[in-house]
Design a protein around this motif. Sequence first.
Motif, PDB file in Angstrom:
ATOM      1  N   THR A  42      55.440  22.456  41.017  1.00  0.00           N
ATOM      2  CA  THR A  42      54.171  23.171  40.963  1.00  0.00           C
ATOM      3  C   THR A  42      54.307  24.334  39.992  1.00  0.00           C
ATOM      4  O   THR A  42      55.267  25.098  40.078  1.00  0.00           O
ATOM      5  CB  THR A  42      53.782  23.710  42.357  1.00  0.00           C
ATOM      6  OG1 THR A  42      53.712  22.619  43.263  1.00  0.00           O
ATOM      7  CG2 THR A  42      52.439  24.415  42.318  1.00  0.00           C
ATOM      8  N   LEU A  43      53.368  24.449  39.055  1.00  0.00           N
ATOM      9  CA  LEU A  43      53.317  25.584  38.133  1.00  0.00           C
ATOM     10  C   LEU A  43      52.313  26.580  38.666  1.00  0.00           C
ATOM     11  O   LEU A  43      51.146  26.260  38.814  1.00  0.00           O
ATOM     12  CB  LEU A  43      52.868  25.135  36.735  1.00  0.00           C
ATOM     13  CG  LEU A  43      53.860  24.437  35.852  1.00  0.00           C
ATOM     14  CD1 LEU A  43      53.173  23.922  34.607  1.00  0.00           C
ATOM     15  CD2 LEU A  43      54.998  25.349  35.481  1.00  0.00           C
ATOM     16  N   LYS A  44      52.763  27.784  38.975  1.00  0.00           N
ATOM     17  CA  LYS A  44      51.855  28.845  39.405  1.00  0.00           C
ATOM     18  C   LYS A  44      51.752  29.866  38.278  1.00  0.00           C
ATOM     19  O   LYS A  44      52.763  30.232  37.680  1.00  0.00           O
ATOM     20  CB  LYS A  44      52.364  29.515  40.680  1.00  0.00           C
ATOM     21  CG  LYS A  44      52.337  28.595  41.870  1.00  0.00           C
ATOM     22  CD  LYS A  44      52.632  29.332  43.141  1.00  0.00           C
ATOM     23  CE  LYS A  44      52.505  28.370  44.312  1.00  0.00           C
ATOM     24  NZ  LYS A  44      52.530  29.077  45.572  1.00  0.00           N
ATOM     25  N   THR A  45      50.542  30.293  37.990  1.00  0.00           N
ATOM     26  CA  THR A  45      50.360  31.242  36.902  1.00  0.00           C
ATOM     27  C   THR A  45      50.843  32.634  37.300  1.00  0.00           C
ATOM     28  O   THR A  45      50.773  33.026  38.448  1.00  0.00           O
ATOM     29  CB  THR A  45      48.886  31.332  36.472  1.00  0.00           C
ATOM     30  OG1 THR A  45      48.101  31.680  37.603  1.00  0.00           O
ATOM     31  CG2 THR A  45      48.388  30.012  35.917  1.00  0.00           C
ATOM     32  N   THR A  46      51.375  33.345  36.300  1.00  0.00           N
ATOM     33  CA  THR A  46      51.785  34.740  36.474  1.00  0.00           C
ATOM     34  C   THR A  46      51.179  35.528  35.324  1.00  0.00           C
ATOM     35  O   THR A  46      50.539  34.964  34.443  1.00  0.00           O
ATOM     36  CB  THR A  46      53.321  34.888  36.418  1.00  0.00           C
ATOM     37  OG1 THR A  46      53.776  34.548  35.117  1.00  0.00           O
ATOM     38  CG2 THR A  46      54.012  34.020  37.448  1.00  0.00           C
ATOM     39  N   PHE A  50      54.145  31.305  33.652  1.00  0.00           N
ATOM     40  CA  PHE A  50      54.153  30.465  34.832  1.00  0.00           C
ATOM     41  C   PHE A  50      55.463  30.630  35.583  1.00  0.00           C
ATOM     42  O   PHE A  50      56.460  31.044  35.026  1.00  0.00           O
ATOM     43  CB  PHE A  50      54.028  28.973  34.448  1.00  0.00           C
ATOM     44  CG  PHE A  50      52.783  28.657  33.680  1.00  0.00           C
ATOM     45  CD1 PHE A  50      51.615  28.340  34.333  1.00  0.00           C
ATOM     46  CD2 PHE A  50      52.790  28.673  32.301  1.00  0.00           C
ATOM     47  CE1 PHE A  50      50.471  28.036  33.638  1.00  0.00           C
ATOM     48  CE2 PHE A  50      51.640  28.366  31.579  1.00  0.00           C
ATOM     49  CZ  PHE A  50      50.475  28.040  32.252  1.00  0.00           C
ATOM     50  N   VAL A  51      55.442  30.249  36.864  1.00  0.00           N
ATOM     51  CA  VAL A  51      56.657  30.157  37.662  1.00  0.00           C
ATOM     52  C   VAL A  51      56.690  28.747  38.253  1.00  0.00           C
ATOM     53  O   VAL A  51      55.664  28.215  38.669  1.00  0.00           O
ATOM     54  CB  VAL A  51      56.735  31.240  38.763  1.00  0.00           C
ATOM     55  CG1 VAL A  51      55.631  31.105  39.786  1.00  0.00           C
ATOM     56  CG2 VAL A  51      58.081  31.254  39.434  1.00  0.00           C
ATOM     57  N   LEU A  52      57.854  28.113  38.203  1.00  0.00           N
ATOM     58  CA  LEU A  52      58.022  26.782  38.770  1.00  0.00           C
ATOM     59  C   LEU A  52      58.393  26.912  40.228  1.00  0.00           C
ATOM     60  O   LEU A  52      59.295  27.661  40.591  1.00  0.00           O
ATOM     61  CB  LEU A  52      59.139  26.023  38.051  1.00  0.00           C
ATOM     62  CG  LEU A  52      58.937  25.678  36.589  1.00  0.00           C
ATOM     63  CD1 LEU A  52      60.175  24.965  36.059  1.00  0.00           C
ATOM     64  CD2 LEU A  52      57.709  24.824  36.393  1.00  0.00           C
ATOM     65  N   VAL A  53      57.715  26.135  41.070  1.00  0.00           N
ATOM     66  CA  VAL A  53      57.997  26.152  42.510  1.00  0.00           C
ATOM     67  C   VAL A  53      58.290  24.738  42.951  1.00  0.00           C
ATOM     68  O   VAL A  53      57.638  23.811  42.557  1.00  0.00           O
ATOM     69  CB  VAL A  53      56.789  26.709  43.289  1.00  0.00           C
ATOM     70  CG1 VAL A  53      57.085  26.759  44.772  1.00  0.00           C
ATOM     71  CG2 VAL A  53      56.422  28.084  42.783  1.00  0.00           C
TER      72      VAL A  53
END
Length: 53
Positions: A42-46, A50-53
């Motif tokens: 999952t790519l979450k925006t920062t 992005f941060v990979l989860v």
Amino acid sequence: MEVLTKKTVSIEFEGKKYVLSDDMTIEEFLIDLGLPKNKTITLKTTKDGFVLV
């Protein structure tokens, strides 16, 4: 006169930040990290990318 700025994308994974080059795809980046192709990511925006989860 118009000023063009180069944008960069950074991805954080396991506490480290990586800056993607212009010609790198997300798939190539994940392979470089050694992650299997069938792993769900999952790519979450920062603020910076992005941060990979």
